[in-house]
Design an enzyme around this catalytic site. Structure first.
Site, mmCIF file in Angstrom:
data_model
loop_
_atom_site.group_PDB
_atom_site.id
_atom_site.type_symbol
_atom_site.label_atom_id
_atom_site.label_comp_id
_atom_site.label_asym_id
_atom_site.label_seq_id
_atom_site.Cartn_x
_atom_site.Cartn_y
_atom_site.Cartn_z
ATOM 1 N N SER A 138 26.062 50.327 10.993
ATOM 2 C CA SER A 138 27.022 50.145 12.177
ATOM 3 C C SER A 138 27.732 48.928 12.880
ATOM 4 O O SER A 138 26.503 47.656 12.090
ATOM 5 C CB SER A 138 26.210 50.648 13.305
ATOM 6 O OG SER A 138 25.236 50.584 13.852
ATOM 7 N N LYS A 139 28.343 48.845 12.925
ATOM 8 C CA LYS A 139 28.868 47.989 14.646
ATOM 9 C C LYS A 139 28.211 46.845 14.973
ATOM 10 O O LYS A 139 27.597 45.697 14.982
ATOM 11 C CB LYS A 139 29.751 48.006 15.725
ATOM 12 C CG LYS A 139 31.284 48.613 15.360
ATOM 13 C CD LYS A 139 32.040 47.864 16.299
ATOM 14 C CE LYS A 139 33.506 47.824 15.663
ATOM 15 N NZ LYS A 139 33.798 47.863 14.142
ATOM 16 N N ARG A 140 26.700 47.195 15.391
ATOM 17 C CA ARG A 140 25.135 46.956 15.651
ATOM 18 C C ARG A 140 24.706 45.571 14.793
ATOM 19 O O ARG A 140 24.609 45.002 14.853
ATOM 20 C CB ARG A 140 24.099 48.009 16.157
ATOM 21 C CG ARG A 140 22.711 47.934 16.743
ATOM 22 C CD ARG A 140 22.529 49.274 17.132
ATOM 23 N NE ARG A 140 22.657 49.689 16.289
ATOM 24 C CZ ARG A 140 21.488 50.327 15.346
ATOM 25 N NH1 ARG A 140 20.721 48.891 14.960
ATOM 26 N NH2 ARG A 140 21.565 50.746 14.126
ATOM 27 N N GLY A 169 26.506 44.185 12.067
ATOM 28 C CA GLY A 169 27.947 42.874 12.260
ATOM 29 C C GLY A 169 29.203 44.056 12.120
ATOM 30 O O GLY A 169 29.597 44.667 12.512
ATOM 31 N N THR A 186 31.893 45.641 10.481
ATOM 32 C CA THR A 186 32.184 46.823 9.751
ATOM 33 C C THR A 186 33.283 47.441 8.874
ATOM 34 O O THR A 186 33.798 47.827 7.491
ATOM 35 C CB THR A 186 31.885 47.763 10.304
ATOM 36 O OG1 THR A 186 32.583 47.996 11.487
ATOM 37 C CG2 THR A 186 30.475 48.212 10.895
#
Ligand code: GLU
Length: 479
Positions: free
Chosen positions: A253-255, A257, A259
């Site tokens: 996920s965006k967490r 980095g 995507t």
């Protein structure tokens, strides 16, 4: 033998996602390996969330990666149109057929009633499914009611007590009980299908032979198989790909980095590197090869070798691989590729200079976007703290002496001296002495950096006058 026809069906509700690109790549490799056809279908039935700009991002991203559809909205093809919003007549035909045959039905439960039912099931810790009391309403009565209200949804009449089994090409036998599916919804209106229905109609109409998609869709498969069976459609083969995980093994996920493919592009990854890297997220050729060309990947790709468990997306490996691809470029190609990361370098003279600078960094570069920061000192005098000039624990006076010696040595050399000559003269000057105490401050004076290529390479490119000016600038700092 029937040549495979595979597809991806992304929704244009965001920029091309790395997960979608990986599914596209596996479909593409499978199709090309078997001389089959790779179809792009745009699943834009969610009008509110779909946007043309995201559709464009999908087209552009796939093109940039070199995952070219054989058929799709841009390419056209024998089963056009390839956007779901343009195919509503097809869906309506099949939905009306199911309604007429009593295999689908109108459900008049309000959203409030359904929410209450869901609340009760959650409280009782039961599986969340809606077995609808409207399923046995006489079709004529239901039809008449549907003509008067808009408060309904169309559901599939799920048969009771059925075991639905298929052989997944990656996972082997997978089975579901129909009693755990409920009477799932298939359309809002006869011409407004929901995902599970539209996908079945389209896959049939487009003669899709293999459905290769993310593991997150595996629970949809029994529903889709029931719909296909009821409509008398042949069953495609299924292959569910492992999810992409971040380094902590949770779903990427965006967490973790970037995507979207656009972000990777903007960061200076090369499409060939990303293509190669993504192919190895959940698949390997069965030996230790890692750098593989597109042709090699197409030749050696085997769906059966795709792993079942989640596949970790290792950005450090991508960086390494990108560096390897950067090293395979000619300097001319690399100058073109790096150009967008510099502002305003356009003249031929600048290009020649840029070529020298880039060649110097080529062995170390991991991402194109690093280039401007790494070589900025070739274009303007660097700013740095004078403490950086200090080699180990030498005194200010020692630094000054070193810089003065360097100034003297360099002044005595001809203008166009090449690296080898510069090196020889400086090493003669040092004799048996300590290299670092002379060369460290010189290198910092030239680059302003703690880490950079060696001083002779830099001097060769900067030229005598500019190098002298920088050494003098450092002396001024130390005054
Ligand atoms: N729109 C779905 C997705 O992109 C399609 C799934 C499928 O391939 O059936 O996940």
């Amino acid at each position: 033998m029937l040549l495979p026809r595979v597809r991806i069906a992304p929704s244009p509700t965001g920029n091309l996602h790395i997960g979608t690109a990986r599914v596209a790549l596996f479909n593409y490799l499978f199709a090309k390996n078997q001389n089959g056809v790779f179809v792009l279908r745009i699943e834009d039935t969610d009008i509110e969330r779909s946007d043309k700009k995201y559709e464009q991002s999908i087209f552009d991203g796939l093109r940039w990666l070199g995952i070219d559809p054989d058929e799709g909205p841009e390419q056209g093809g024998p089963y056009a149109p390839y956007r779901q919003t343009e195919r509503t007549e097809t869906y309506e035909k099949y939905i009306r057929q199911l309604l007429a045959e009593g295999k689908a039905f109108y459900c008049f439960h309000s959203e409030k009633e359904l929410a209450e039912e869901k609340g009760r099931m959650m409280a009782e810790k039961r599986v969340l499914l809606h077995s609808c009391t409207h399923r046995d309403t006489a079709p004529a009565e239901a039809h008449a009611r549907a003509a008067e209200t808009s408060d309904f949804i169309i559901r599939f009449k799920t048969p009771a007590g059925r075991r639905i089994e298929f052989t997944d090409l990656i996972r082997g036998t997978v089975a579901f009980e129909s009693d755990l599916l409920g009477d799932f919804s298939i359309a809002k209106r006869p011409n407004v299908p929901l995902y599970n229905f539209a996908v079945v109609a389209d896959d049939y109409e487009m003669k899709i032979t293999h459905v290769i998609r993310g593991e997150d869709h595996i629970t949809n498969t029994p529903k889709q198989m029931l719909i296909a069976e009821t409509l008398g459609f042949p069953m495609p083969e299924y292959a569910h790909l492992p999810l992409i995980l971040g380094p902590d093994r949770s779903k990427l996920s965006k967490r973790h980095g970037a995507t979207s493919i656009d972000e990777y592009r903007a960061q200076g990854y090369l499409p060939e590197a990303l293509f190669n890297f993504m192919a190895l997220v959940g698949w390997n050729p069965g030996d230790d090869r890692e750098i593989m060309s597109k042709e090699e990947l197409i030749r050696d790709f085997l769906l059966e070798k795709v792993q079942k468990s989640g596949a970790v997306f290792d950005v450090q490996k991508l960086d390494w691989m990108n560096g390897e691809y950067i090293r395979r470029k000619s300097v001319t190609e690399l100058v073109d590729l790096c150009m967008p990361f510099f502002g305003g370098v356009t003249s031929e003279k600048d290009r020649a200079y840029l070529g020298k600078v880039i060649a110097l960094e080529q062995p170390r570069l991991k991402k194109l976007s690093e280039i401007a920061e790494r070589v900025g000192y070739f274009f303007s005098e660097p700013e740095y703290d004078k403490e950086l000039l200090r080699w180990k624990k030498v005194t200010d006076a020692d630094i000054r002496t070193s810089l003065e010696r360097a100034e003297k040595v360099l002044s005595g050399i001809s203008d166009e001296a090449a690296k080898a000559k510069l090196e020889r003269v400086f090493l003669d000057e040092i004799g048996g002495g300590d290299r670092g105490s002379l060369l460290w401050p010189v290198r910092v004076a030239l680059s302003g950096k703690k880490a950079s290529p060696g001083p002779f390479e830099i001097m060769e490119i900067l030229g005598k006058e500019e190098s002298l000016a920088r050494i003098r600038g450092a002396l001024k700092k130390m005054a």
